[in-house]
Write a protein that holds these residues in place. Structure first.
Motif, mmCIF file in Angstrom:
data_model
loop_
_atom_site.group_PDB
_atom_site.id
_atom_site.type_symbol
_atom_site.label_atom_id
_atom_site.label_comp_id
_atom_site.label_asym_id
_atom_site.label_seq_id
_atom_site.Cartn_x
_atom_site.Cartn_y
_atom_site.Cartn_z
ATOM 1 N N VAL A 116 46.895 21.203 49.438
ATOM 2 C CA VAL A 116 47.783 20.194 50.014
ATOM 3 C C VAL A 116 49.189 20.368 49.455
ATOM 4 O O VAL A 116 49.371 20.622 48.257
ATOM 5 C CB VAL A 116 47.258 18.775 49.700
ATOM 6 C CG1 VAL A 116 48.348 17.722 49.902
ATOM 7 C CG2 VAL A 116 46.054 18.443 50.579
ATOM 8 N N ASP A 117 50.169 20.264 50.311
ATOM 9 C CA ASP A 117 51.568 20.377 49.889
ATOM 10 C C ASP A 117 52.209 18.991 49.936
ATOM 11 O O ASP A 117 52.296 18.370 50.992
ATOM 12 C CB ASP A 117 52.324 21.332 50.814
ATOM 13 C CG ASP A 117 53.728 21.652 50.314
ATOM 14 O OD1 ASP A 117 54.147 21.065 49.290
ATOM 15 O OD2 ASP A 117 54.398 22.486 50.936
ATOM 16 N N LEU A 118 52.668 18.518 48.773
ATOM 17 C CA LEU A 118 53.275 17.199 48.674
ATOM 18 C C LEU A 118 54.791 17.237 48.864
ATOM 19 O O LEU A 118 55.467 16.238 48.576
ATOM 20 C CB LEU A 118 52.955 16.580 47.302
ATOM 21 C CG LEU A 118 51.481 16.331 47.005
ATOM 22 C CD1 LEU A 118 51.317 15.808 45.571
ATOM 23 C CD2 LEU A 118 50.871 15.355 47.998
ATOM 24 N N ALA A 119 55.326 18.362 49.315
ATOM 25 C CA ALA A 119 56.775 18.488 49.461
ATOM 26 C C ALA A 119 57.335 17.338 50.294
ATOM 27 O O ALA A 119 56.876 17.073 51.401
ATOM 28 C CB ALA A 119 57.126 19.826 50.116
ATOM 29 N N VAL A 120 58.328 16.652 49.735
ATOM 30 C CA VAL A 120 58.912 15.503 50.415
ATOM 31 C C VAL A 120 60.281 15.224 49.818
ATOM 32 O O VAL A 120 60.540 15.560 48.654
ATOM 33 C CB VAL A 120 57.994 14.264 50.283
ATOM 34 C CG1 VAL A 120 57.944 13.752 48.843
ATOM 35 C CG2 VAL A 120 58.420 13.142 51.224
ATOM 36 N N GLN A 121 61.146 14.642 50.599
ATOM 37 C CA GLN A 121 62.447 14.201 50.110
ATOM 38 C C GLN A 121 62.379 12.714 49.800
ATOM 39 O O GLN A 121 61.835 11.932 50.573
ATOM 40 C CB GLN A 121 63.530 14.463 51.151
ATOM 41 C CG GLN A 121 64.930 14.022 50.707
ATOM 42 C CD GLN A 121 66.007 14.599 51.589
ATOM 43 O OE1 GLN A 121 66.220 15.819 51.614
ATOM 44 N NE2 GLN A 121 66.701 13.744 52.332
ATOM 45 N N VAL A 122 62.951 12.336 48.659
ATOM 46 C CA VAL A 122 63.029 10.928 48.264
ATOM 47 C C VAL A 122 64.479 10.489 48.406
ATOM 48 O O VAL A 122 65.359 11.012 47.719
ATOM 49 C CB VAL A 122 62.538 10.720 46.822
ATOM 50 C CG1 VAL A 122 62.555 9.230 46.468
ATOM 51 C CG2 VAL A 122 61.148 11.309 46.626
ATOM 52 N N ASP A 123 64.716 9.557 49.316
ATOM 53 C CA ASP A 123 66.069 9.068 49.589
ATOM 54 C C ASP A 123 66.280 7.754 48.838
ATOM 55 O O ASP A 123 65.569 6.775 49.086
ATOM 56 C CB ASP A 123 66.255 8.835 51.087
ATOM 57 C CG ASP A 123 65.971 10.084 51.905
ATOM 58 O OD1 ASP A 123 66.519 11.137 51.562
ATOM 59 O OD2 ASP A 123 65.184 9.997 52.877
ATOM 60 N N PHE A 124 67.252 7.748 47.931
ATOM 61 C CA PHE A 124 67.537 6.552 47.143
ATOM 62 C C PHE A 124 68.670 5.760 47.790
ATOM 63 O O PHE A 124 69.700 6.327 48.180
ATOM 64 C CB PHE A 124 67.917 6.933 45.713
ATOM 65 C CG PHE A 124 66.759 7.448 44.910
ATOM 66 C CD1 PHE A 124 65.961 6.580 44.173
ATOM 67 C CD2 PHE A 124 66.454 8.802 44.900
ATOM 68 C CE1 PHE A 124 64.883 7.062 43.445
ATOM 69 C CE2 PHE A 124 65.375 9.286 44.173
ATOM 70 C CZ PHE A 124 64.594 8.415 43.437
ATOM 71 N N THR A 125 68.474 4.454 47.894
ATOM 72 C CA THR A 125 69.495 3.580 48.447
ATOM 73 C C THR A 125 69.377 2.228 47.759
ATOM 74 O O THR A 125 68.688 2.093 46.738
ATOM 75 C CB THR A 125 69.357 3.477 49.986
ATOM 76 O OG1 THR A 125 70.485 2.791 50.513
ATOM 77 C CG2 THR A 125 68.080 2.782 50.397
ATOM 78 N N ALA A 126 70.054 1.221 48.316
ATOM 79 C CA ALA A 126 70.022 -0.116 47.715
ATOM 80 C C ALA A 126 70.262 -1.170 48.786
ATOM 81 O O ALA A 126 70.833 -0.892 49.841
ATOM 82 C CB ALA A 126 71.075 -0.239 46.617
ATOM 83 N N ASP A 137 60.347 10.869 55.139
ATOM 84 C CA ASP A 137 60.768 10.892 53.740
ATOM 85 C C ASP A 137 60.191 9.668 53.025
ATOM 86 O O ASP A 137 59.592 8.782 53.644
ATOM 87 C CB ASP A 137 62.296 10.825 53.617
ATOM 88 C CG ASP A 137 63.009 12.008 54.247
ATOM 89 O OD1 ASP A 137 62.328 12.906 54.772
ATOM 90 O OD2 ASP A 137 64.249 12.003 54.226
ATOM 91 N N ILE A 138 60.416 9.617 51.723
ATOM 92 C CA ILE A 138 60.196 8.397 50.954
ATOM 93 C C ILE A 138 61.557 7.754 50.734
ATOM 94 O O ILE A 138 62.522 8.439 50.387
ATOM 95 C CB ILE A 138 59.538 8.704 49.594
ATOM 96 C CG1 ILE A 138 58.117 9.243 49.800
ATOM 97 C CG2 ILE A 138 59.517 7.468 48.695
ATOM 98 C CD1 ILE A 138 57.494 9.826 48.550
ATOM 99 N N VAL A 139 61.659 6.461 50.965
ATOM 100 C CA VAL A 139 62.905 5.732 50.732
ATOM 101 C C VAL A 139 62.669 4.723 49.617
ATOM 102 O O VAL A 139 61.726 3.925 49.693
ATOM 103 C CB VAL A 139 63.408 5.032 52.009
ATOM 104 C CG1 VAL A 139 64.670 4.219 51.719
ATOM 105 C CG2 VAL A 139 63.677 6.059 53.115
#
Length: 324
Positions: A116-126, A137-139
Motif C-alpha cells: 500500500v502506498d500512503l503518498a499524500v499531500q497534507v495542506d495546512f490552513t486555518a 489530500d489531507i487538510v
C-alpha cells in the motif's frame, strides 16, 4: 507502538507524506493580502478542498466568520503573528516531520498490506469549520480550538488521517464483499474507516500522545463504549424509515459530531478483531471490505455485542438500502 519488521522497508514504509503550507504561510505572513484577494486565496488547494468538504457534508462554508478571524490576525504585528498559536504549532509539527516519517508511517503500515502506498499531500490552513478531513489530500486546520494549542493533538490526528489513506488504498486492492449500496453501505464504511483510523492513532499514543483527544478518553470508558455501540445500532435500525436528508443529519449528529459512534464503536470492533483473531485478520478485512469487517467482528462476540444487520445483508446479499 509497533514498527514493521524486516531489514528493508516495505513500499508502504517509504510512502511520501508531503506538507503544503501555501494557505497557512499567506495567513501568517500577509493576512492583509488575503483580505484583499479573498477569491484568489480560496482558489488555493486547501481552501478548494474545504469548499468540497462543506458540500459533501451539507455544511456551507461561512466566509464571513472566516474573514473576521483573518481581520483579527491582520491587526497583529508580524512579530505577534510569528508568535501566534497557529505559527508556533506548525513550527513544532514541521520540526517533528522526520520523526513522523521514521516512526508514525511504519506504525500505520504495520496494520496494512506492505504494498500500500500512503503518498499524500497534507495542506495546512486555518479558520475553517473542520479541524481536519481527507478528500484527495489531507487538510489540517491548525487554528482549531480542539487542539488546545498543543501540536501533539494535531500530530495524532494526522496519524488518523493518514490511516484513512491506507483504508482507502486497501479498498482499491479488494473485491466485492457484498457491501450494500446506499445508507447501509455508508454506515458500514464509516464504522470501519473511522474506527480503524482512530484505532491506529490510539495504538501510537506511547510515541505520539494526544492528551486532548476526546475519542481516546471515551474509548477508555467501557460504559461509554457500550453507549456508543448502542447508538450505532440505533442509527442502523432507522435505515429505510426516514427521508434520506433526515437520516444524513442523524448520522452527522450521532455517529460523527455530538456522538462519536463511528469512532468509538469502530475502535471497539478493531480491538476485538486484533485481540481475538490477530492483526492480520484486521488487515484482511480492510482489503475485503466493511461487510467482511462487521461479519468477522460479529463472529467473535456474544449476541448482545453484535452489529445488528438485516439478515439479507449479513448473508452478503447485494441489496439497495436508500432511505425514503
Amino acid at each position: 507502538m509497533n514498527d514493521v519488521e524486516g531489514s528493508s522497508p516495505c513500499r508502504c514504509c517509504r510512502s511520501n507524506v508531503r506538507f503544503d503550507t501555501k494557505s497557512l504561510d499567506l495567513l501568517v505572513r500577509d493576512p492583509a493580502w488575503v483580505l484583499d484577494h479573498q477569491d484568489e486565496f480560496w482558489g488555493l488547494r486547501a481552501q478548494q478542498l474545504t469548499v468540497r468538504w462543506g458540500q459533501g457534508v451539507s455544511r456551507p462554508i461561512d466566509r464571513e466568520t472566516w474573514r473576521e478571524q483573518v481581520v483579527a490576525l491582520a491587526s497583529l504585528s508580524q512579530a505577534e503573528r510569528d508568535n501566534h498559536a497557529i505559527a508556533r504549532s506548525f513550527r513544532e509539527i514541521e520540526g517533528r516531520k522526520q520523526a513522523f516519517d521514521a516512526k508514525a508511517i511504519p506504525h500505520i503500515c504495520s496494520f496494512l498490506p506492505p504494498d500500500v502506498d500512503l503518498a499524500v499531500q497534507v495542506d495546512f490552513t486555518a479558520f475553517i469549520p473542520s479541524r481536519a478531513f481527507a478528500i484527495e489530500d489531507i487538510v489540517m486546520n491548525v487554528a482549531s480550538p480542539y487542539w488546545q494549542q498543543n501540536a501533539d493533538n494535531i500530530i495524532s490526528c494526522l496519524i488518523h488521517e493518514v490511516g484513512h489513506v491506507g483504508h482507502s488504498q486497501c479498498r482499491m486492492l479488494g473485491g466485492d464483499d457484498g457491501l450494500p449500496e446506499g445508507d447501509y453501505g455508508k454506515l458500514l464504511y464509516g464504522l470501519q474507516g473511522e474506527g480503524f483510523s482512530d484505532y491506529v492513532a490510539y495504538q501510537a499514543r506511547d510515541e505520539f500522545p494526544a492528551p486532548g483527544e476526546v475519542d481516546f478518553r471515551l474509548y477508555e470508558d467501557k460504559a461509554e463504549v457500550r453507549r456508543q455501540f448502542d447508538v450505532y445500532n440505533e442509527v442502523l435500525a432507522t435505515v429505510g424509515s426516514m427521508p434520506t436528508d433526515a437520516l444524513a443529519q442523524l448520522i452527522w449528529e450521532r455517529c460523527i459530531t455530538g456522538k462519536r459512534a463511528f469512532y468509538i464503536a469502530g475502535m471497539h470492533c478493531c480491538h476485538t478483531i486484533v485481540e481475538q483473531a490477530g492483526r492480520e485478520a484486521l488487515t484482511q478485512t480492510l482489503i475485503d471490505g466493511p461487510l467482511s469487517f462487521v461479519s468477522l467482528y460479529n463472529s467473535l462476540v456474544s449476541a448482545d455485542w453484535t452489529i445488528r444487520l438485516p439478515r439479507e445483508i449479513a448473508l452478503g446479499s447485494k441489496v439497495t438500502s436508500h432511505s425514503k
